[in-house]
Design a protein around this motif. Structure first.
Motif, mmCIF file in Angstrom:
data_model
loop_
_atom_site.group_PDB
_atom_site.id
_atom_site.type_symbol
_atom_site.label_atom_id
_atom_site.label_comp_id
_atom_site.label_asym_id
_atom_site.label_seq_id
_atom_site.Cartn_x
_atom_site.Cartn_y
_atom_site.Cartn_z
ATOM 1 N N ILE A 4 10.430 -3.339 26.863
ATOM 2 C CA ILE A 4 9.677 -3.702 25.661
ATOM 3 C C ILE A 4 9.041 -2.476 25.029
ATOM 4 O O ILE A 4 8.997 -2.344 23.792
ATOM 5 N N GLU A 5 8.579 -1.548 25.856
ATOM 6 C CA GLU A 5 8.046 -0.304 25.300
ATOM 7 C C GLU A 5 9.115 0.435 24.497
ATOM 8 O O GLU A 5 8.856 0.946 23.395
ATOM 9 N N MET A 6 10.331 0.475 25.021
ATOM 10 C CA MET A 6 11.431 1.131 24.324
ATOM 11 C C MET A 6 11.831 0.359 23.071
ATOM 12 O O MET A 6 12.188 0.947 22.055
ATOM 13 N N MET A 7 11.763 -0.959 23.136
ATOM 14 C CA MET A 7 12.113 -1.773 21.977
ATOM 15 C C MET A 7 11.141 -1.523 20.832
ATOM 16 O O MET A 7 11.542 -1.335 19.678
ATOM 17 N N ILE A 8 9.849 -1.490 21.144
ATOM 18 C CA ILE A 8 8.838 -1.246 20.121
ATOM 19 C C ILE A 8 9.022 0.148 19.512
ATOM 20 O O ILE A 8 9.021 0.321 18.290
ATOM 21 N N ALA A 9 9.186 1.146 20.382
ATOM 22 C CA ALA A 9 9.354 2.517 19.897
ATOM 23 C C ALA A 9 10.613 2.650 19.044
ATOM 24 O O ALA A 9 10.612 3.317 17.997
ATOM 25 N N PHE A 10 11.686 2.004 19.472
ATOM 26 C CA PHE A 10 12.941 2.041 18.729
ATOM 27 C C PHE A 10 12.775 1.449 17.336
ATOM 28 O O PHE A 10 13.273 1.997 16.344
ATOM 29 N N LEU A 11 12.047 0.334 17.257
ATOM 30 C CA LEU A 11 11.871 -0.319 15.962
ATOM 31 C C LEU A 11 11.059 0.545 15.003
ATOM 32 O O LEU A 11 11.402 0.672 13.815
ATOM 33 N N TYR A 12 9.995 1.171 15.485
ATOM 34 C CA TYR A 12 9.242 2.076 14.614
ATOM 35 C C TYR A 12 10.121 3.233 14.160
ATOM 36 O O TYR A 12 10.085 3.643 12.990
ATOM 37 N N TYR A 13 10.915 3.766 15.064
ATOM 38 C CA TYR A 13 11.813 4.875 14.715
ATOM 39 C C TYR A 13 12.815 4.440 13.650
ATOM 40 O O TYR A 13 13.027 5.151 12.653
ATOM 41 N N ARG A 14 13.436 3.297 13.860
ATOM 42 C CA ARG A 14 14.437 2.833 12.891
ATOM 43 C C ARG A 14 13.821 2.622 11.512
ATOM 44 O O ARG A 14 14.410 2.983 10.486
ATOM 45 N N ILE A 15 12.621 2.014 11.493
ATOM 46 C CA ILE A 15 11.968 1.722 10.220
ATOM 47 C C ILE A 15 11.508 2.997 9.522
ATOM 48 O O ILE A 15 11.692 3.174 8.312
ATOM 49 N N GLU A 16 10.909 3.908 10.282
ATOM 50 C CA GLU A 16 10.308 5.091 9.685
ATOM 51 C C GLU A 16 11.315 6.203 9.398
ATOM 52 O O GLU A 16 11.132 6.973 8.448
ATOM 53 N N MET A 40 14.916 -1.499 6.238
ATOM 54 C CA MET A 40 15.553 -2.817 6.346
ATOM 55 C C MET A 40 15.934 -3.150 7.796
ATOM 56 O O MET A 40 16.246 -4.295 8.119
ATOM 57 N N SER A 41 15.855 -2.171 8.670
ATOM 58 C CA SER A 41 16.119 -2.404 10.091
ATOM 59 C C SER A 41 15.212 -3.473 10.680
ATOM 60 O O SER A 41 15.571 -4.108 11.672
ATOM 61 N N ILE A 42 14.044 -3.692 10.073
ATOM 62 C CA ILE A 42 13.114 -4.702 10.579
ATOM 63 C C ILE A 42 13.790 -6.062 10.730
ATOM 64 O O ILE A 42 13.460 -6.843 11.618
ATOM 65 N N PHE A 43 14.772 -6.341 9.887
ATOM 66 C CA PHE A 43 15.394 -7.658 9.921
ATOM 67 C C PHE A 43 16.359 -7.819 11.100
ATOM 68 O O PHE A 43 16.746 -8.938 11.430
ATOM 69 N N ALA A 52 24.390 -2.417 7.583
ATOM 70 C CA ALA A 52 24.697 -1.729 8.846
ATOM 71 C C ALA A 52 23.433 -1.501 9.658
ATOM 72 O O ALA A 52 23.435 -1.653 10.892
ATOM 73 N N ALA A 53 22.330 -1.148 8.982
ATOM 74 C CA ALA A 53 21.066 -0.908 9.685
ATOM 75 C C ALA A 53 20.570 -2.173 10.373
ATOM 76 O O ALA A 53 20.072 -2.132 11.510
ATOM 77 N N ILE A 54 20.700 -3.304 9.696
ATOM 78 C CA ILE A 54 20.245 -4.575 10.273
ATOM 79 C C ILE A 54 21.104 -4.954 11.471
ATOM 80 O O ILE A 54 20.589 -5.345 12.531
#
Length: 222
Positions: free
Chosen positions: A110-122, A127-130, A193-195
Motif C-alpha cells: 500500500i505504501e508503494m501504491m500510494i507513492a506510485f499514484l502521486y508519481y503518476r499524477i505529478e 488522468m492516471s487518477i482514474f 494509456a495512462a489510465i
C-alpha cells in the motif's frame, strides 16, 4: 466501442487475478478471523486516507481543456471526504485499536501504491487518477457487500463493524455508472494509456497487499 469498455477489456486479466486472491476466497467461504478483518481495514485506512489528497492533486494539474473532468473530480472529492473515519469506527467496533492505526504506517504494497499514484499524477499524467478509481470502485462493487455479510455472519459482528464495506458496495454502484460515462468522454490516446497502465499496476499492488495480509495473519495464528 467506448473507452470504458476498452478499459474493462484491457485490465480484465489483472482484475481476475485480484479477485482470485486466496484472501477473498477465504472471506467468501466464511474462513475469516477478526484479526484478518482488522488487518484488512488497517491497510484500507492507509490508502483511503489518501483518496481525497490524490484527487485534489490530480484536479490541480488538469489543463483547462479538461475542465469538465475537474468538475467530476470535485464531485468525487465531495463523495469521498471523511471515509477513512468510517474505517476507524469499524476497527473500534471490532475491538481493534483505531488510534494505533491512525498513527501507524501502511504495509509495503500500500505504501508503494500510494507513492506510485502521486508519481503518476505529478510526473506522468494527472488522468492516471482514474486508474485508481477503476480498481477500487470496481472491486468494491464486485465483492464488498457479499464480504460484509459474510464477516457479520462468521464473526458475529454488528453492522456497525462493516460500514465501510457496506457503504462502498452500495454507493459504488452509482459511482461506477458515473465513472463509465466519464471514461467514455476520454478521447486522448495518452490519457487513455495512462489510465490503463495505472489501473494495471494498482490491481497488482492491491493484490499483493491482500496476499501479504493472508500470509501475515496465517503466520500469527500458528
Amino acid at each position: 466501442m467506448g473507452f470504458y469498455q476498452e478499459l474493462q477489456d484491457q485490465t480484465a486479466a489483472d482484475r481476475q487475478r485480484l479477485l482470485s486472491s486466496p484472501v477473498i476466497a477465504r472471506c467468501r467461504d466464511g474462513e475469516i478471523s477478526r484479526e484478518l478483518y482488522i488487518a484488512f481495514l488497517t491497510q484500507a485506512y492507509y490508502h483511503v486516507s489518501h483518496t481525497v489528497p490524490l484527487l485534489m492533486c490530480a484536479g490541480s494539474r488538469l489543463p483547462a481543456s479538461l475542465e469538465a473532468v475537474r468538475g467530476a473530480i470535485a464531485e468525487y472529492i465531495e463523495e469521498e471526504y471523511g471515509h477513512q473515519e468510517w474505517i476507524l469506527n469499524d476497527i473500534r467496533a471490532c475491538g481493534g485499536n483505531a488510534d494505533n492505526v491512525r498513527n501507524g504506517t501502511p504495509g509495503l504494497p500500500i505504501e508503494m501504491m500510494i507513492a506510485f499514484l502521486y508519481y503518476r499524477i505529478e510526473r506522468i499524467n494527472p488522468m492516471s487518477i482514474f486508474g485508481m478509481v477503476q480498481v477500487l470502485e470496481g472491486t468494491s462493487v464486485s465483492i464488498a457487500t457479499a464480504v460484509a455479510a459474510q464477516v457479520e455472519h462468521t464473526l458475529g459482528l454488528p453492522e456497525q463493524a462493516t460500514t465501510y464495506l457496506r457503504s462502498h458496495g452500495e454507493l459504488d454502484q452509482g459511482h461506477l455508472q458515473f465513472f463509465a460515462s466519464l471514461m467514455d468522454t476520454v478521447t486522448d490516446a495518452n490519457d487513455r494509456a495512462a489510465i490503463i497502465d495505472t489501473a494495471r499496476r494498482v490491481y497488482q499492488l492491491y493484490g499483493e497487499m491482500l496476499n501479504q495480509l493472508g500470509k501475515d495473519v496465517h503466520e500469527s495464528e500458528q
